[in-house]
Design an enzyme around this catalytic site. Structure first.
Site, PDB file in Angstrom:
ATOM      1  N   LYS A 104       1.770  -9.755 -24.112  1.00 35.32           N
ATOM      2  CA  LYS A 104       2.328  -9.280 -25.385  1.00 35.32           C
ATOM      3  C   LYS A 104       1.199  -8.849 -26.289  1.00 35.32           C
ATOM      4  CE  LYS A 104       6.454  -9.212 -27.454  1.00 35.32           C
ATOM      5  NZ  LYS A 104       7.761  -9.369 -26.781  1.00 35.32           N
ATOM      6  N   GLY A 217      20.131  -8.867 -37.757  1.00 37.59           N
ATOM      7  CA  GLY A 217      19.235  -7.813 -37.293  1.00 37.59           C
ATOM      8  C   GLY A 217      19.993  -6.501 -37.243  1.00 37.59           C
ATOM      9  N   GLY A 219      18.284  -3.565 -35.595  1.00 34.37           N
ATOM     10  CA  GLY A 219      17.377  -2.674 -34.872  1.00 34.37           C
ATOM     11  C   GLY A 219      18.046  -2.215 -33.595  1.00 34.37           C
ATOM     12  N   ASN A 220      17.229  -1.821 -32.664  1.00 33.43           N
ATOM     13  CA  ASN A 220      17.712  -1.320 -31.388  1.00 33.43           C
ATOM     14  C   ASN A 220      18.591  -2.331 -30.653  1.00 33.43           C
ATOM     15  OD1 ASN A 220      16.814  -1.785 -28.381  1.00 33.43           O
ATOM     16  ND2 ASN A 220      16.942   0.426 -28.650  1.00 33.43           N
TER      17      ASN A 220
HETATM   18  N1  GLU Z   1       9.732  -6.332 -26.130  1.00 32.31           N
HETATM   19  C1  GLU Z   1      10.759  -6.586 -25.160  1.00 32.31           C
HETATM   20  C2  GLU Z   1      10.879  -8.060 -24.901  1.00 32.31           C
HETATM   21  O1  GLU Z   1      10.489  -8.888 -25.682  1.00 32.31           O
HETATM   22  C3  GLU Z   1      10.593  -5.733 -23.915  1.00 32.31           C
HETATM   23  C4  GLU Z   1       9.350  -5.961 -23.135  1.00 32.31           C
HETATM   24  C5  GLU Z   1       9.118  -4.962 -22.009  1.00 32.31           C
HETATM   25  O2  GLU Z   1       9.989  -4.151 -21.734  1.00 32.31           O
HETATM   26  O3  GLU Z   1       8.053  -5.042 -21.418  1.00 32.31           O
HETATM   27  O4  GLU Z   1      11.448  -8.466 -23.914  1.00 32.31           O
END
Ligand code: GLU
Length: 410
Positions: A104, A217, A219-220
């Site tokens: 991350k 929320g 968002g997407n």
């Molecule tokens: N940010 C998203 C998550 O927390 C997607 C991560 C990704 O697709 O690599 O799962």
């Protein structure tokens, strides 16, 4: 209350490890990321002055495949948050059974305060600093809070220039024009609803059509979750964005809310609904509560006041350890983030795969595959939940840890 998400993550794993008597050395190893970096990113602002931003990338574990996880732009990003989020990605990827480890990234910034040009320069600047440690077989970033397909496009372009590697598979969540997958945008929200469907079907919680849903929320993730859950016959009665929420006990029409948000720039003051705060939304008399924004919104401070029977964690880490214990005592079922929101990374895997193989799948193909894969993940978690007579969170951790530890041992 200041709750450290990295401590929460480690305690969640420890709890599961004790229930299933997992290999203690491997569990200890899994409590720490393999590595993390902090970078400083100089950005020339539109006013001609340079500003230095701070960014991070944490690579938690790659026993099952390349590190994989999003990049977050938020003013509250910090190293412990990024480490926790990378930790959760390893477990999420193992739960939904995609061949990735966990990573991350994040930048401390409020992107709403930047112009488009500044945002592009910041995104490219971040990649200039981390490109040596990412790549299709090494670490594959994606969008997260406040990052988009457009941002992935800039990052991919910068990566290709810096690394002389033309593969599109270094990033997922890209827009369709730059190698993205059909269905990626819908994936997290729809994935959550596919799981929700099976939670209801397997009678874990009794939720007849018409039951009330509150979503924190806008968002997407929440957008597609709200649309899909409405289609199943449930009533979305509350929604919120960072400025506050709206509530109508009779239900909100999603399309009308969306039109209002587009014209007014915020949810509040939507005609036919009452303005409420984000904190009030969580305590509403609803059947299903869906935190779909940031971590640590359900804590020892408000857990006793939660009225929902079911919590579907579409955000990462919305529930503190103290709140978890209270929910268990009250019989509130929590479908944990590492299962509920795994649809996003599942389709990220399909995107990565299509890029690697130079294929292009239809939206129908993608969503059908997602539905099968995430429902299997729910079934696998449910089996352990019954076997160990434990929470869905611990069951998901047990399943994931079994898979990761197997790969580490191999
Ligand atoms: N940010 C998203 C998550 O927390 C997607 C991560 C990704 O697709 O690599 O799962």
């Amino acid at each position: 209350m200041n709750i450290n998400p990295f401590e929460t993550a480690k305690a969640q794993l420890e709890q599961a490890a004790q229930i299933a008597k997992l290999d203690a050395n491997k569990v200890e190893q899994l409590k720490f990321p393999d590595r993390y970096v902090e970078v400083s990113i100089p950005v020339m602002m539109d006013n001609g002055q340079q500003k230095i931003f701070t960014g991070f990338r944490s690579q938690h574990n790659n026993a099952r495949g390349p590190y994989k996880g999003g990049i977050r732009y938020h003013q509250q990003v910090n190293l412990d948050e990024v480490r926790a989020l990378s930790f959760w990605m390893s477990f999420k990827n193992a739960v939904v059974n995609v061949p990735f480890g966990g990573g991350k990234g994040g930048i401390i910034v409020n992107p709403k305060e930047l112009s488009v040009g500044e945002l592009e320069r910041l995104s490219r600047g971040y990649i200039k600093k981390i490109y040596p440690i990412i790549g299709p077989e090494m670490d594959v970033p994606a969008p997260d809070v406040n990052t988009t397909g457009q941002i992935m496009g800039w990052m991919l372009d910068e990566y290709q220039k810096c690394s002389f590697n033309s593969s599109m598979a270094t990033f997922t969540g890209k827009s369709l024009g730059s190698g993205g997958s059909q269905g990626r945008e819908e994936a997290t929200g729809f994935g959550g609803v596919y799981v929700f469907e099976d939670v209801v079907k397997s009678k874990v919680v009794d939720l007849p059509a018409g039951s009330k849903v509150a979503i924190q929320g806008f968002g997407n993730v929440s957008t597609f979750f709200a649309q899909a859950v409405e289609k199943l016959g449930y009533k979305v009665v509350a929604l919120s964005d960072s400025k506050g929420g709206i509530y109508n006990a009779e239900g909100l029409s999603y399309d009308a809310v969306l039109a209002h948000k587009k014209s007014a720039g915020a949810l509040k003051d939507f005609s036919g609904a009452k303005n409420i705060s984000n904190a009030e939304l969580l305590e509403l008399p609803v059947d299903v509560l869906v935190p779909a924004a940031l971590e640590n919104v359900l804590t020892g401070d408000n857990a006793e006041k939660i009225k929902a029977k079911l919590i579907v964690e579409m955000a990462n880490g919305p529930t503190s350890g103290e709140a978890d214990a209270i929910f268990e005592k009250k019989g509130i079922v929590v479908i944990p983030d590492i299962l509920a929101n795994s649809g996003g990374v599942c389709v990220s895997y399909y995107e990565w795969y299509q890029n690697m193989k130079h294929e292009s799948w239809s939206k129908e193909q993608v969503l059908n595959k997602l539905s099968t894969q995430i429902k299997q993940a729910f079934a696998d978690v449910h089996e352990r939940q019954k076997k160990y007579k434990t929470s869905f969170r611990s069951a998901a951790y047990i399943l994931a840890a079994e898979r990761i530890i197997d790969a580490m041992a191999a």
